[in-house]
Design an enzyme around this catalytic site. Structure first.
Site, PDB file in Angstrom:
ATOM      1  N   LYS A 290      -6.449  -4.397  13.980  1.00 61.01           N
ATOM      2  CA  LYS A 290      -4.787  -4.171  14.616  1.00 61.01           C
ATOM      3  C   LYS A 290      -4.865  -5.046  15.247  1.00 61.01           C
ATOM      4  CE  LYS A 290      -4.815  -1.856  10.406  1.00 61.01           C
ATOM      5  NZ  LYS A 290      -3.648  -1.625  10.190  1.00 61.01           N
TER       6      LYS A 290
ATOM      7  N   ASN B  18       1.581  -1.734   4.992  1.00 66.92           N
ATOM      8  CA  ASN B  18       1.049  -1.194   5.633  1.00 66.92           C
ATOM      9  C   ASN B  18      -0.642  -0.892   5.048  1.00 66.92           C
ATOM     10  OD1 ASN B  18       0.664   2.609   6.138  1.00 66.92           O
ATOM     11  ND2 ASN B  18       0.893   1.654   3.779  1.00 66.92           N
TER      12      ASN B  18
ATOM     13  N   ILE C  43      -4.008   9.847  11.436  1.00 70.36           N
ATOM     14  CA  ILE C  43      -3.234  10.869  10.596  1.00 70.36           C
ATOM     15  C   ILE C  43      -4.485  11.201   9.820  1.00 70.36           C
ATOM     16  CG2 ILE C  43      -1.117  10.562   9.354  1.00 70.36           C
ATOM     17  CD1 ILE C  43      -1.000  10.008  12.262  1.00 70.36           C
TER      18      ILE C  43
ATOM     19  N   SER D 284      -2.134  -0.043  14.526  1.00 66.60           N
ATOM     20  CA  SER D 284      -3.324   1.204  14.948  1.00 66.60           C
ATOM     21  C   SER D 284      -3.267   1.571  15.728  1.00 66.60           C
ATOM     22  CB  SER D 284      -4.978   1.493  14.621  1.00 66.60           C
ATOM     23  OG  SER D 284      -5.474   2.230  14.853  1.00 66.60           O
TER      24      SER D 284
ATOM     25  N   SER E 281       1.018   3.432  -2.570  1.00 71.20           N
ATOM     26  CA  SER E 281       0.984   5.039  -3.149  1.00 71.20           C
ATOM     27  C   SER E 281       0.131   5.686  -2.977  1.00 71.20           C
ATOM     28  CB  SER E 281       0.312   4.136  -4.526  1.00 71.20           C
ATOM     29  OG  SER E 281      -1.079   3.614  -3.657  1.00 71.20           O
TER      30      SER E 281
ATOM     31  N   ALA F  96     -10.510  -5.071  15.890  1.00 72.37           N
ATOM     32  CA  ALA F  96      -9.889  -6.736  15.825  1.00 72.37           C
ATOM     33  C   ALA F  96      -8.653  -6.708  15.001  1.00 72.37           C
ATOM     34  CB  ALA F  96     -10.641  -7.820  15.609  1.00 72.37           C
TER      35      ALA F  96
ATOM     36  N   GLY G  21       1.013  -1.224  -0.091  1.00 72.45           N
ATOM     37  CA  GLY G  21       0.067   0.298  -0.011  1.00 72.45           C
ATOM     38  C   GLY G  21       1.078   1.780   0.042  1.00 72.45           C
TER      39      GLY G  21
ATOM     40  N   TYR H 240     -12.495  -3.078  12.430  1.00 68.59           N
ATOM     41  CA  TYR H 240     -10.631  -3.079  12.361  1.00 68.59           C
ATOM     42  C   TYR H 240     -10.386  -2.799  13.734  1.00 68.59           C
ATOM     43  CZ  TYR H 240      -7.417   1.228  10.775  1.00 68.59           C
ATOM     44  OH  TYR H 240      -5.873   2.130  10.698  1.00 68.59           O
TER      45      TYR H 240
HETATM   46  P1  NDP Z   1      -4.662   5.223   2.244  1.00 63.09           P
HETATM   47  O1  NDP Z   1      -6.262   5.198   2.563  1.00 63.09           O
HETATM   48  O2  NDP Z   1      -5.081   6.765   2.623  1.00 63.09           O
HETATM   49  O3  NDP Z   1      -3.919   4.249   1.972  1.00 63.09           O
HETATM   50  C1  NDP Z   1      -3.884   2.924   1.829  1.00 63.09           C
HETATM   51  C2  NDP Z   1      -3.572   2.849   0.955  1.00 63.09           C
HETATM   52  O4  NDP Z   1      -3.011   1.328   0.956  1.00 63.09           O
HETATM   53  C3  NDP Z   1      -2.994   3.262  -1.088  1.00 63.09           C
HETATM   54  O5  NDP Z   1      -1.981   2.773  -1.575  1.00 63.09           O
HETATM   55  C4  NDP Z   1      -4.048   2.489  -1.273  1.00 63.09           C
HETATM   56  O6  NDP Z   1      -3.926   1.811  -2.826  1.00 63.09           O
HETATM   57  C5  NDP Z   1      -3.484   1.046   0.113  1.00 63.09           C
HETATM   58  N1  NDP Z   1      -4.470  -0.364  -0.216  1.00 63.09           N
HETATM   59  C6  NDP Z   1      -5.678  -0.389   0.239  1.00 63.09           C
HETATM   60  N2  NDP Z   1      -5.941  -1.549   0.351  1.00 63.09           N
HETATM   61  C7  NDP Z   1      -5.468  -2.419  -0.007  1.00 63.09           C
HETATM   62  C8  NDP Z   1      -5.289  -3.802  -0.759  1.00 63.09           C
HETATM   63  N3  NDP Z   1      -6.775  -4.329  -0.434  1.00 63.09           N
HETATM   64  N4  NDP Z   1      -4.387  -4.330  -1.473  1.00 63.09           N
HETATM   65  C9  NDP Z   1      -2.780  -3.269  -1.766  1.00 63.09           C
HETATM   66  N5  NDP Z   1      -3.398  -2.182  -1.338  1.00 63.09           N
HETATM   67  C10 NDP Z   1      -3.503  -1.589  -0.386  1.00 63.09           C
HETATM   68  O7  NDP Z   1      -4.536   4.777   4.069  1.00 63.09           O
HETATM   69  P2  NDP Z   1      -3.401   5.653   5.082  1.00 63.09           P
HETATM   70  O8  NDP Z   1      -1.920   5.593   4.326  1.00 63.09           O
HETATM   71  O9  NDP Z   1      -3.995   6.425   5.788  1.00 63.09           O
HETATM   72  O10 NDP Z   1      -2.943   4.038   6.292  1.00 63.09           O
HETATM   73  C11 NDP Z   1      -2.319   3.538   5.949  1.00 63.09           C
HETATM   74  C12 NDP Z   1      -2.004   2.045   7.119  1.00 63.09           C
HETATM   75  O11 NDP Z   1      -2.341   3.103   8.213  1.00 63.09           O
HETATM   76  C13 NDP Z   1      -3.882   1.384   6.878  1.00 63.09           C
HETATM   77  O12 NDP Z   1      -2.899  -0.074   7.569  1.00 63.09           O
HETATM   78  C14 NDP Z   1      -4.826   2.032   8.186  1.00 63.09           C
HETATM   79  O13 NDP Z   1      -4.616   0.788   8.711  1.00 63.09           O
HETATM   80  C15 NDP Z   1      -2.904   2.200   9.024  1.00 63.09           C
HETATM   81  N6  NDP Z   1      -3.609   3.275   9.868  1.00 63.09           N
HETATM   82  C16 NDP Z   1      -4.032   4.497   8.955  1.00 63.09           C
HETATM   83  C17 NDP Z   1      -4.514   5.483  10.219  1.00 63.09           C
HETATM   84  C18 NDP Z   1      -4.603   7.185   9.527  1.00 63.09           C
HETATM   85  O14 NDP Z   1      -5.464   8.235  10.701  1.00 63.09           O
HETATM   86  N7  NDP Z   1      -4.538   7.511   8.722  1.00 63.09           N
HETATM   87  C19 NDP Z   1      -4.574   5.813  11.351  1.00 63.09           C
HETATM   88  C20 NDP Z   1      -3.930   4.147  12.253  1.00 63.09           C
HETATM   89  C21 NDP Z   1      -3.349   3.293  11.150  1.00 63.09           C
HETATM   90  P3  NDP Z   1      -4.734   2.285  -3.677  1.00 63.09           P
HETATM   91  O15 NDP Z   1      -4.911   3.725  -3.899  1.00 63.09           O
HETATM   92  O16 NDP Z   1      -4.527   1.217  -4.685  1.00 63.09           O
HETATM   93  O17 NDP Z   1      -6.348   1.030  -3.214  1.00 63.09           O
END
Ligand code: NDP
Length: 247
Positions: A159, A90, A188, A142, A13, A157, A11, A155
């Site tokens: 994490k 991630n 974030i 998380s 991108s 569960a 993830g 979610y």
């Molecule tokens: P975003 O939704 O902003 O970005 C998600 C990224 O993961 C994108 O690059 C997306 O690619 C990719 N992605 C999503 N689903 C899949 C999949 N099934 N297979 C491959 N790639 C996937 O998320 P965040 O950056 O906010 O979150 C990143 C991580 O941090 C996550 O695990 C989230 O749970 C965790 N987190 C985030 C928090 C926050 O406040 N933002 C807080 C706590 C934890 P594409 O665009 O191609 O779908």
């Protein structure tokens, strides 16, 4: 010439994953990252990584799909000339709902992507790291997995499960000095949180001791520490990066 390390970021991108990929590139690592559907964002991230003078490979691979996960690891291994030094799990999704309204699909999709998908990657990459007798693994959990969030039974569960897997695998890989740690972000600023209603975001922010949301770069800094040389005696830990939310 000294060999460059290879980091695999799922993830990568957008959001936190992109910030992590760029930060590790800044540490002179070649980067392989996955995405699910956003090719334009992935191409942009790859170009930003290459601008830092290292190599980048974007791979479309669904974290919820075992074949995709195995193919991703194979491609990374090849790109890294038979090494994967760093793995950052991630990729993650939310499908929020109160429990009485939560469907089986909402529960299962989140567990499959955020927990089972992480297992697929850990299994495939552990094999490589055990053979090369080196590795740094960082799983993105998380605060929801630490203290639970209303509306996020699925979610939270997933994490919390990631934290359990982190600790168990840290013990399994310790004899080879491969470290396995988790970073637990608070609130974030990314597309994930910007999708929430403004009022809900403000209400949550009001309860953060710092009174502010974090940036993706704040998480990347913690991941960089756990992926680098300075943390070589740290394993099985959960580093909260949350502006004091869980104090
Ligand atoms: P975003 O939704 O902003 O970005 C998600 C990224 O993961 C994108 O690059 C997306 O690619 C990719 N992605 C999503 N689903 C899949 C999949 N099934 N297979 C491959 N790639 C996937 O998320 P965040 O950056 O906010 O979150 C990143 C991580 O941090 C996550 O695990 C989230 O749970 C965790 N987190 C985030 C928090 C926050 O406040 N933002 C807080 C706590 C934890 P594409 O665009 O191609 O779908």
């Amino acid at each position: 010439m000294e060999r460059r390390e290879l980091a695999l970021v799922t993830g990568g991108s957008r959001g936190i994953g992109r910030a992590v990929a760029l930060r590790l590139a800044g540490m002179n690592m070649d980067i392989v990252f996955s995405y699910r559907e956003g090719k334009a964002a992935a191409d942009e991230t790859a170009a930003l990584i290459e601008k830092q003078g290292v190599r980048a490979l974007a791979v479309q691979a669904d974290a919820a799909n075992r074949e995709d996960c195995d193919r991703l690891v194979e491609e990374a291994y090849r790109f890294g000339e038979k090494r994967i030094d760093v793995l950052v799990n991630n990729a993650g999704i939310t499908r929020d709902n109160l429990i009485l309204k939560m469907s089986d699909e909402q529960f299962e999709e989140v567990i499959q992507t955020n927990l089972t998908g992480v297992f697929y990657l850990l299994r495939a990459v552990s094999k490589i790291m055990l053979k090369q007798k080196y590795g740094r693994i960082v799983n993105i959990s998380s605060v929801a997995g630490v203290r639970g969030n209303a509306g996020q039974v699925n979610y939270s569960a997933s994490k919390a499960g990631v934290i359990g897997m982190t600790k168990a695998l840290a013990r399994e890989l310790a004899s080879r000095r491969i470290t396995v740690n988790a970073v637990a972000p608070g609130l974030i600023e990314t597309d994930m949180t910007m999708g929430m209603p403004k009022e809900a975001r403000e209400e949550l922010t009001a309860h953060i001791p710092f009174k502010a949301m974090g940036r993706a770069e704040d998480i990347a800094g913690a991941v960089a520490f756990l992926a680098g040389e300075e943390s070589s005696y740290i394993t099985g830990q959960v580093l909260l990066v949350d502006g004091g939310m869980c104090i």
